[in-house]
Design a protein around this motif. Structure first.
Motif, mmCIF file in Angstrom:
data_model
loop_
_atom_site.group_PDB
_atom_site.id
_atom_site.type_symbol
_atom_site.label_atom_id
_atom_site.label_comp_id
_atom_site.label_asym_id
_atom_site.label_seq_id
_atom_site.Cartn_x
_atom_site.Cartn_y
_atom_site.Cartn_z
ATOM 1 N N CYS A 1 -23.463 12.824 52.842
ATOM 2 C CA CYS A 1 -23.750 11.842 51.795
ATOM 3 C C CYS A 1 -24.069 12.538 50.474
ATOM 4 O O CYS A 1 -23.585 12.125 49.410
ATOM 5 N N LEU A 2 -24.852 13.599 50.543
ATOM 6 C CA LEU A 2 -25.171 14.371 49.337
ATOM 7 C C LEU A 2 -23.918 14.977 48.725
ATOM 8 O O LEU A 2 -23.742 14.974 47.502
ATOM 9 N N ASP A 3 -23.028 15.511 49.577
ATOM 10 C CA ASP A 3 -21.797 16.113 49.063
ATOM 11 C C ASP A 3 -20.906 15.076 48.400
ATOM 12 O O ASP A 3 -20.246 15.360 47.385
ATOM 13 N N LEU A 4 -20.864 13.867 48.960
ATOM 14 C CA LEU A 4 -20.106 12.783 48.324
ATOM 15 C C LEU A 4 -20.673 12.468 46.938
ATOM 16 O O LEU A 4 -19.927 12.362 45.957
ATOM 17 N N CYS A 5 -21.993 12.324 46.867
ATOM 18 C CA CYS A 5 -22.643 12.023 45.586
ATOM 19 C C CYS A 5 -22.481 13.173 44.600
ATOM 20 O O CYS A 5 -22.197 12.960 43.411
ATOM 21 N N TYR A 6 -22.656 14.383 45.105
ATOM 22 C CA TYR A 6 -22.589 15.590 44.283
ATOM 23 C C TYR A 6 -21.240 15.704 43.589
ATOM 24 O O TYR A 6 -21.146 15.942 42.382
ATOM 25 N N SER A 7 -20.179 15.514 44.383
ATOM 26 C CA SER A 7 -18.827 15.608 43.841
ATOM 27 C C SER A 7 -18.518 14.447 42.901
ATOM 28 O O SER A 7 -17.853 14.621 41.873
ATOM 29 N N SER A 8 -19.033 13.250 43.226
ATOM 30 C CA SER A 8 -18.731 12.059 42.423
ATOM 31 C C SER A 8 -19.413 12.072 41.065
ATOM 32 O O SER A 8 -19.019 11.327 40.165
ATOM 33 N N VAL A 9 -20.421 12.912 40.895
ATOM 34 C CA VAL A 9 -21.097 13.017 39.601
ATOM 35 C C VAL A 9 -20.212 13.721 38.570
ATOM 36 O O VAL A 9 -20.259 13.397 37.384
ATOM 37 N N GLN B 1 -25.468 12.507 33.795
ATOM 38 C CA GLN B 1 -24.751 13.414 34.687
ATOM 39 C C GLN B 1 -25.635 14.581 35.102
ATOM 40 O O GLN B 1 -25.687 14.953 36.277
ATOM 41 N N MET B 2 -26.367 15.131 34.154
ATOM 42 C CA MET B 2 -27.267 16.245 34.466
ATOM 43 C C MET B 2 -28.376 15.795 35.411
ATOM 44 O O MET B 2 -28.738 16.524 36.355
ATOM 45 N N PHE B 3 -28.912 14.598 35.187
ATOM 46 C CA PHE B 3 -29.986 14.082 36.037
ATOM 47 C C PHE B 3 -29.535 13.981 37.493
ATOM 48 O O PHE B 3 -30.208 14.476 38.400
ATOM 49 N N PHE B 4 -28.392 13.349 37.727
ATOM 50 C CA PHE B 4 -27.926 13.167 39.102
ATOM 51 C C PHE B 4 -27.448 14.486 39.711
ATOM 52 O O PHE B 4 -27.645 14.721 40.912
ATOM 53 N N LEU B 5 -26.859 15.339 38.898
ATOM 54 C CA LEU B 5 -26.412 16.642 39.403
ATOM 55 C C LEU B 5 -27.593 17.460 39.908
ATOM 56 O O LEU B 5 -27.554 18.023 41.009
ATOM 57 N N MET B 6 -28.671 17.512 39.111
ATOM 58 C CA MET B 6 -29.851 18.265 39.516
ATOM 59 C C MET B 6 -30.533 17.625 40.728
ATOM 60 O O MET B 6 -31.062 18.320 41.594
ATOM 61 N N ASP C 1 -37.345 17.682 40.871
ATOM 62 C CA ASP C 1 -36.740 18.756 40.087
ATOM 63 C C ASP C 1 -35.944 18.186 38.921
ATOM 64 O O ASP C 1 -36.035 18.648 37.777
ATOM 65 N N SER C 2 -35.160 17.147 39.189
ATOM 66 C CA SER C 2 -34.306 16.553 38.168
ATOM 67 C C SER C 2 -35.101 15.867 37.069
ATOM 68 O O SER C 2 -34.771 15.990 35.885
ATOM 69 N N VAL C 3 -36.143 15.156 37.443
ATOM 70 C CA VAL C 3 -36.957 14.445 36.450
ATOM 71 C C VAL C 3 -37.566 15.433 35.457
ATOM 72 O O VAL C 3 -37.576 15.178 34.237
ATOM 73 N N PHE D 1 -19.031 20.462 32.859
ATOM 74 C CA PHE D 1 -19.872 19.282 32.994
ATOM 75 C C PHE D 1 -21.234 19.609 32.397
ATOM 76 O O PHE D 1 -21.514 20.751 32.034
ATOM 77 N N CYS D 2 -22.095 18.595 32.288
ATOM 78 C CA CYS D 2 -23.406 18.790 31.674
ATOM 79 C C CYS D 2 -24.379 19.373 32.686
ATOM 80 O O CYS D 2 -24.590 18.802 33.755
ATOM 81 N N ASP D 3 -24.969 20.490 32.321
ATOM 82 C CA ASP D 3 -25.949 21.154 33.162
ATOM 83 C C ASP D 3 -26.976 21.809 32.248
ATOM 84 O O ASP D 3 -26.759 21.945 31.040
ATOM 85 N N VAL D 4 -28.070 22.222 32.807
ATOM 86 C CA VAL D 4 -29.182 22.727 31.990
ATOM 87 C C VAL D 4 -28.822 24.007 31.226
ATOM 88 O O VAL D 4 -29.001 24.059 30.001
ATOM 89 N N PRO D 5 -28.329 25.072 31.878
ATOM 90 C CA PRO D 5 -28.083 26.328 31.143
ATOM 91 C C PRO D 5 -27.163 26.191 29.931
ATOM 92 O O PRO D 5 -27.505 26.689 28.851
ATOM 93 N N PRO D 6 -25.996 25.522 30.035
ATOM 94 C CA PRO D 6 -25.136 25.421 28.848
ATOM 95 C C PRO D 6 -25.734 24.579 27.734
ATOM 96 O O PRO D 6 -25.458 24.828 26.550
#
Length: 332
Positions: free
Chosen positions: A85-93, A117-122, A172-174, A195-200
């Motif tokens: 389920c996590l992998d499905l969500c992870y990829s769908s983000v 996108q960053m919120f759900f990815l994290m 962690d995400s919040v 995609f949007c992530d913290v480091p970039p």
């Protein structure tokens, strides 16, 4: 955005000059991860579409098999269904937005979409770290504490552990998202990523990112390295127990139940460590894009294959389901 004569691009709005902290804030970001590919967007679209469909099919199949086959109603497969389920969500983000951008020939994302996108990815990344640690504990309880296994992994305990893994990632995400929404970008909106992530985002911000960077490093230790260290220590105990087993058959079976999880842990934590603990100079755009694709897009597709190819019970459940559907088809 790319045009030419207007000195203020469309996607950039100016904060009121009356504000003492005058800053310009972007309304959208441009991804540069595929900027080196000028004429291959159609080809990449179909490649990513196939990967995404394979991810959906593989993980959905795992979840369905676990729900339908009573032989798979055990703690190990309960956690495996959460991993799928996590992998499905992870990829769908990430992947759907990449596909849309390929179709539009425009690698952009709005500011609000980027934060979401960053919120759900994290969230999903942190949850998967915790869940993999819980799955290691499940294997420890099964192999090292077999007489207490039913108590250690009762239905109430496994539900609490699964909920805890999701809350782990959410916390962690919040924290990271709350800090990221306070950043200013001063018109800089080109992200060296896909995609949007913290480091970039920290890289292009004109704000003081010291707190964000410290938080990122602390989180990588507490939320990422701590589960990995727990997994390593857990498997050290498991290995010592397996080596004391006298029966070769039992020893091989114990190794087999752990092998798939060890492979997934190695791939996932290896890729996520490369992404969040990068050197201060960073990676080249090409390497950064490759790492991002591997850990956020390829890994969710590989996990169901790794578990199904090395697991006789999963393959047996799949064969049983196919035979049932074949009988139903022939009877009609």
């Amino acid at each position: 955005m790319q045009g030419g004569q207007d000195p203020v691009p469309e996607q950039i709005s100016i904060v009121s000059p009356m504000d003492a902290s005058n800053q310009t804030q972007v309304a959208e970001f441009v991804f540069l991860g595929f900027s080196g590919v000028s004429n291959g967007h159609t080809y990449l679209f179909f490649v990513f579409l196939v990967i995404y469909l394979a991810t959906i099919f593989g993980n959905t199949t795992i979840i369905t098999l676990i729900q339908l086959d009573s032989r798979l109603h055990s703690p190990m497969y309960f956690f495996l269904s959460h991993l799928s389920c996590l992998d499905l969500c992870y990829s769908s983000v990430t992947v759907p937005k990449i596909l849309v951008n390929f179709l539009h020939q425009k690698q952009t994302i709005s500011y609000n979409q980027c934060m979401a996108q960053m919120f759900f990815l994290m969230t999903f990344a942190g949850s998967e770290c915790a869940l993999l640690a819980i799955m290691a504990y499940d294997r420890y309880a099964a192999i090292c504490q077999p007489l207490r296994y039913s108590n250690l992994m009762s239905s109430q305990v496994r539900i609490l552990l699964a909920v805890a893994s999701w809350l782990w990632g959410l916390l962690d995400s919040v924290i990271h998202t709350a800090l990221a929404t306070n950043l200013s970008f001063c018109g800089a909106n080109h992200i060296d990523h896909i995609f949007c992530d913290v480091p970039p985002l920290l890289k292009i911000s004109c704000s003081d990112t010291y707190v964000n960077e410290i938080t990122l490093h602390l989180a990588s230790i507490f939320m990422g390295f701590s589960p990995f260290l727990f997994i390593v220590l857990t498997y050290a105990y498991i290995l010592s127990t397996i080596l004391r087993i006298r029966s070769n058959t039992s020893r091989r079976k114990a190794f087999s139940t752990c092998a798939a999880h060890v492979i997934v842990v190695t791939i996932y934590f290896g890729m996520i460590n490369l992404n969040y603990n990068r050197p201060s100079a960073g990676y080249s755009l090409e390497i950064d894009t490759l790492i991002s694709i591997l850990y956020s897009i390829i890994t969710p597709m590989l996990n169901p294959l790794i578990y199904s190819l090395r697991n006789k019970e999963v393959k047996g459940a799949l064969q049983k389901l196919l035979e049932r559907q074949k009988k139903g088809y022939t009877s009609t």
